[in-house]
Design a protein around this motif. Structure first.
Motif, PDB file in Angstrom:
ATOM      1  N   SER A   1       5.541 -17.314  -7.851  1.00 42.68           N
ATOM      2  CA  SER A   1       5.748 -16.047  -7.132  1.00 42.68           C
ATOM      3  C   SER A   1       6.754 -16.146  -6.717  1.00 42.68           C
ATOM      4  CB  SER A   1       4.557 -15.529  -6.329  1.00 42.68           C
ATOM      5  OG  SER A   1       4.598 -16.463  -4.797  1.00 42.68           O
TER       6      SER A   1
ATOM      7  N   TYR B   1      12.332 -11.228  -6.671  1.00 44.18           N
ATOM      8  CA  TYR B   1      12.741  -9.144  -6.452  1.00 44.18           C
ATOM      9  C   TYR B   1      13.954  -9.082  -7.191  1.00 44.18           C
ATOM     10  CZ  TYR B   1      13.737 -11.675  -1.836  1.00 44.18           C
ATOM     11  OH  TYR B   1      14.585 -12.316  -0.954  1.00 44.18           O
TER      12      TYR B   1
ATOM     13  N   LYS C   1      10.828  -9.451 -13.094  1.00 45.48           N
ATOM     14  CA  LYS C   1      10.293  -9.617 -11.553  1.00 45.48           C
ATOM     15  C   LYS C   1       8.584  -9.828 -11.583  1.00 45.48           C
ATOM     16  CE  LYS C   1      13.585  -6.204  -9.473  1.00 45.48           C
ATOM     17  NZ  LYS C   1      14.214  -6.240 -10.418  1.00 45.48           N
TER      18      LYS C   1
ATOM     19  N   GLY D   1       5.418 -10.342  -8.732  1.00 46.70           N
ATOM     20  CA  GLY D   1       5.141  -9.316  -7.847  1.00 46.70           C
ATOM     21  C   GLY D   1       3.955  -9.997  -7.379  1.00 46.70           C
TER      22      GLY D   1
ATOM     23  N   GLY E   1       9.649  -1.973  -0.561  1.00 49.96           N
ATOM     24  CA  GLY E   1       9.510  -2.762  -2.105  1.00 49.96           C
ATOM     25  C   GLY E   1      11.085  -2.080  -2.703  1.00 49.96           C
TER      26      GLY E   1
ATOM     27  N   SER F   1       2.199  -1.696  -3.740  1.00 47.54           N
ATOM     28  CA  SER F   1       3.552  -1.877  -3.550  1.00 47.54           C
ATOM     29  C   SER F   1       4.280  -3.016  -4.303  1.00 47.54           C
ATOM     30  CB  SER F   1       3.152  -2.479  -2.031  1.00 47.54           C
ATOM     31  OG  SER F   1       2.423  -3.370  -2.279  1.00 47.54           O
ATOM     32  N   MET F   2       3.185  -3.313  -5.181  1.00 45.70           N
ATOM     33  CA  MET F   2       3.983  -4.774  -5.767  1.00 45.70           C
ATOM     34  C   MET F   2       4.367  -3.975  -7.098  1.00 45.70           C
ATOM     35  SD  MET F   2       4.943  -7.702  -5.219  1.00 45.70           S
ATOM     36  CE  MET F   2       4.816  -8.226  -3.422  1.00 45.70           C
TER      37      MET F   2
ATOM     38  N   PHE G   1       7.748  -2.558  -7.777  1.00 49.05           N
ATOM     39  CA  PHE G   1       8.892  -3.428  -7.843  1.00 49.05           C
ATOM     40  C   PHE G   1       9.569  -2.933  -9.549  1.00 49.05           C
ATOM     41  CE2 PHE G   1       8.538  -5.647  -4.291  1.00 49.05           C
ATOM     42  CZ  PHE G   1      10.150  -6.389  -3.961  1.00 49.05           C
TER      43      PHE G   1
ATOM     44  N   PRO H   1       7.135  -4.844 -11.555  1.00 47.60           N
ATOM     45  CA  PRO H   1       7.173  -6.201 -12.651  1.00 47.60           C
ATOM     46  C   PRO H   1       6.352  -6.094 -13.347  1.00 47.60           C
ATOM     47  CG  PRO H   1       5.165  -5.600 -10.762  1.00 47.60           C
ATOM     48  CD  PRO H   1       6.279  -4.583 -11.020  1.00 47.60           C
TER      49      PRO H   1
ATOM     50  N   MET I   1       2.286 -10.001 -12.564  1.00 44.17           N
ATOM     51  CA  MET I   1       1.328  -9.889 -10.988  1.00 44.17           C
ATOM     52  C   MET I   1       0.957 -11.664 -11.259  1.00 44.17           C
ATOM     53  SD  MET I   1       0.365  -6.094 -10.330  1.00 44.17           S
ATOM     54  CE  MET I   1       0.698  -6.108  -8.485  1.00 44.17           C
TER      55      MET I   1
ATOM     56  N   ARG J   1       8.389  -8.768  -0.534  1.00 45.66           N
ATOM     57  CA  ARG J   1       8.427  -7.150  -0.775  1.00 45.66           C
ATOM     58  C   ARG J   1       9.916  -6.939  -0.785  1.00 45.66           C
ATOM     59  NH1 ARG J   1       4.677  -3.632   0.819  1.00 45.66           N
ATOM     60  NH2 ARG J   1       2.506  -4.906   1.553  1.00 45.66           N
TER      61      ARG J   1
END
Lengths: 503, 276
Positions: A53, A82, A87, A89, A111, A158-159, A162, A164, A167, B220
């Motif tokens: 990550s 990020y 991306k 997450g 984010g 919340s991820m 982004f 992503p 994950m 984040r």
């Protein structure tokens, strides 16, 4: 095909250790793959999650790295997760420690705000992410009133905000009951499917998670020892590495009930409510000396409240609790701890000091026992809990399982007759569970045990009798072997009409 | 508590609220007259009524304000001293005909000074409470950001607000653990003792928690760009501009008072002299 994530000869050392946490790892993960990482505690699962990550080295930079991790064509060590094109997450353990905003929508917006996106796009992403996890109706709600499952959903949202490509989850279902855990896994499955997200999960609950993953790797001491989805059916292999094999059988309940002997604890018509919200309703049961009683229930069924009331920490609104024929309220605190001791969920919360010996001798210290007595108690209990040589270690520098044993030792010094364990194995690996079963069986020789858990398999291994608690009521007072088999899959209990068995 | 309140969307922009309350603060700090401060307090009370807060909140507020007033007024009356040459009017509390304790009383100037002090504090407290109760925390944070308050600082503010209930929860857990190790945590003495014993573990647990939080912030993209944006798009409406003009007037007035263009500082004293 070029892999999406490529881990090449990757080794990692934490700053204060000589042994690497990850040793020359080579791993290729393709786009759309769903990978399950299993292994005993301390095998390097969490470290690998932190590395993939990008939190190592971008957030925690004190260790030493050798080798490379590339995501797409970018080097993860040079570009923070990020800023990658694909991306990454990450959802870490313990959702409540990851949330910090006041409202759900602010949490999810954090984010995209950090990325400097325009307000309209942030709003669009927030509602997309909340809708994906089924929380869009709660966007304006405060974060303080969420259940564990909902908190986990917000973390995932919340991820997702982004957008992503990958994950990563570190034990997404630990600390939550099986029913909620299953829903979270179904959600991860659905998100991965709909958004075409590559998923990497580190988990102990192999049975549940392997249903949504298509690849399994087993880590041990920082090395990959197997990369085979069929490996979990190999019971022998799994037992060697302390992993839960897929075909575990339900343990038979221990010997027949102990219904003779004296009743050590009697609960009558116990009712408890909190802020006008009824938690426990009219509970009545009793426990015999040397019995091992299991209390089963999901999150929010009132189990922990029951433990607190039984220990005399909370006062019931109605009803009585008698220990040795005397109401618990009539015991002074110092006497009560000689009758009943409670190990609370999450050993970290049971710790009051920073040194093992101080922790174990906390109660004797409060009671101002002499140095000789304290030394005797310390040595006795260190030996009993298999902790010899640990007295000078830091309470937060030892493993989770060891910390739990320290917490039990700190109760045993007061020589209580009854021990209550509240979710002692939640979020723990298979090996820890096996160890705890042995420990409980040993303690049962000298103590009366009450074990609270949502895991029937585990309860049936250590209990003479299991109560089923649901929404603060006892639904079944006696789960027999047949029922245990029937409920082994732990079907959401609301869908099953449970028969009430006479006590 | 916030969720039980209904934040109306027609509410003033939080930036304007902050500026207006600052101007108000400036004005009442420059005024030392009891009568005017009393009027300003009444004005804040009117604002309270206009805010349409729940009756429960208002009654709780009124009770606390009354208690605060009683406490401040009494303590400042009892402990104030006044220079002999300024002593003008003496009010007999216990008539001199009563032997021994008779003849005691207070100077009217001290009473006046106490009233001045109390109403200034009350106006400030009520104003600050009103602003915080009528503003959604997240909008307030957006406002701070728009007012060029550093991003890190605003995040710190949110985390602090959020972590107070978590710390209380942790405290309860620790108290339960201490309880089953033989420490009584109920009763006044038990509570005081438990503060001493549980403070260190609370700090340890909070530090551990904050380390986990740091990961979460980094994951984040905290500080990913130099110019983070906000989700709330704050825009000033006509009411906001009206309020800003009013704030400018308040500031102008306080400057006039400070420069002593005309004297409004002694209205109450003059009135008192007329009455007595």
């Amino acid at each position: 095909m070029k892999p999406l994530i490529h881990v090449e000869n990757f080794s990692y050392w934490y700053s204060d250790t000589e042994k690497p946490a990850l040793k020359e790892l080579n791993l290729k993960i393709n786009k759309g793959e769903r990978l399950l990482i299993v292994g005993p505690s301390g095998c390097g699962k969490s470290t690998l999650i932190l590395c993939i990550s990008g939190l190592i080295p971008h957030s925690y930079s004190e260790g030493k790295i050798k080798g490379n991790i590339t995501v797409g064509s970018e080097n993860l060590h040079r570009t923070p997760p990020y800023h990658l094109k694909n991306k990454v997450g990450v959802v870490l353990q313990n959702p409540s420690a990851q949330l910090f905003s006041l409202k759900i929508k602010d949490e999810v917006a954090f984010g995209p705000q950090n990325l400097g996106l325009p307000p309209e796009e942030i709003q669009e992403r927030v509602y997309f992410a909340l809708e994906a996890v089924g929380m869009e109706k709660f966007a304006e709600n405060p974060l303080t009133e969420l259940s564990m499952g909902q908190q986990q959903r917000v973390c995932i949202a919340s991820m997702l905000a982004f957008r992503p490509a990958i994950m990563v989850f570190d034990e997404p279902t630990s600390n939550i009951d099986l029913k909620t855990g299953r829903k979270i896994l179904a959600l991860i499955d659905q998100i991965s499917e709909n958004q075409n997200i590559t998923v990497i999960i580190a988990e102990h609950r192999t049975k549940e998670v392997s249903k949504i993953t298509d690849r399994v790797i087993v880590l041990n001491r920082g090395e990959i020892v197997a990369d085979d989805p069929q490996i979990l059916t190999d019971t022998k292999f799994c037992n060697t590495y302390g992993i839960q094999p897929l075909n575990t059988t339900i343990y038979p309940l221990l010997q027949s009930n102990i219904t003779n002997g004296s009743k050590i604890l009697q609960v009558e018509n116990l009712t408890f409510s909190y802020n006008n919200h009824s938690v426990l309703t009219d509970l009545s049961f009793s426990i015999f000396e040397r019995e091992s009683l299991g209390i089963m229930g999901d999150n929010g069924s009132g189990k922990t409240t029951l433990a607190l009331i039984l220990a005399g920490v909370l006062k019931p609104k109605q009803g009585s609790i008698m220990i040795d024929g005397k109401p618990i309220g009539n015991y002074k605190r110092k006497q009560a701890i000689r009758k009943i001791g409670v190990l609370f969920q999450n050993p970290d919360d049971n710790i009051l000091t920073t040194k093992v010996s101080n922790e174990i001798l906390y109660a004797p210290w409060i009671q101002r026992l002499s140095e000789d007595e304290k030394k005797k108690l310390l040595n006795e209990n260190l030996a009993l809990m298999n902790l010899k040589g640990y007295d000078n270690k830091g309470t937060f520098k030892i493993s989770y399982g060891e910390r739990e044993r320290v917490a039990i030792a700190s109760l045993l010094v007061s020589q209580p007759d009854i021990l209550i364990f509240d979710e002692p194995t939640t979020g723990q690996d298979y090996k820890h569970k096996q160890d705890f079963i042995r420990l409980a069986q040993k303690l049962n020789e000298t103590h009366t045990l009450i074990t609270i858990s949502h895991d029937l398999e585990f309860l049936s291994a250590i209990s003479n009798r299991v109560l089923l608690l649901e929404s603060g009521k006892i639904m079944v007072t006696h789960i027999n072997k047949n029922m245990a088999q029937k409920h082994s899959r732990q079907i959401p209990t609301e869908s099953v009409q449970l028969p009430t068995v006479e006590n | 508590m916030q969720n039980s309140l209904n934040f109306s969307s027609s509410s003033l922009d939080p930036r304007v609220k902050l500026i207006a309350s600052m101007s108000f603060l400036m004005l009442i700090s420059t005024i030392h007259d009891a009568l005017i401060l009393f009027i300003s307090f009444i004005a804040v009370l009117c604002a309270w009524l206009l805010a349409k807060l729940p009756i429960k909140t208002v009654s709780y507020f009124l009770k606390s304000i009354a208690l605060l007033f009683a406490f401040m007024f009494l303590s400042s009356t009892v402990f104030s001293r006044i220079a002999p040459k300024e002593r003008l009017t003496f009010i007999e509390v216990i008539p001199a005909v009563i032997p021994i304790i008779g003849g005691s009383g207070i100077y009217a100037e001290i009473l006046l000074a106490s009233i001045t002090f109390s109403f200034r504090t009350l106006s400030l407290v009520s104003m600050a409470l009103l602003v915080s109760l009528t503003t959604e925390p997240s909008r307030m944070v957006s406002a701070l950001r728009k007012l060029r308050c550093p991003y890190e600082l605003t995040i710190m503010v949110i985390i602090t607000i959020r972590f107070i209930p978590l710390a209380i929860e942790q405290w309860k857990k620790l108290a339960a653990v201490a309880n089953v190790r033989g420490i009584a945590t109920s009763g006044i003495i038990g509570r005081i003792k438990s503060i001493k014993r549980l403070f260190t573990p609370l700090i340890i647990h909070s530090i551990r928690r904050s380390m986990q939080l740091a990961y979460s912030l980094d994951a984040r993209g905290f500080r990913a760009t130099k110019n983070p944006t906000t989700m709330e798009n704050l825009q000033l409406g006509s009411r906001d501009y009206l309020m800003l003009v009013f704030s400018v007037l308040l500031v102008a007035l306080s400057i006039i008072v400070l420069l002593e263009v005309f004297s409004i500082q002694n209205i109450s004293v003059e009135l008192l002299k007329l009455v007595v």
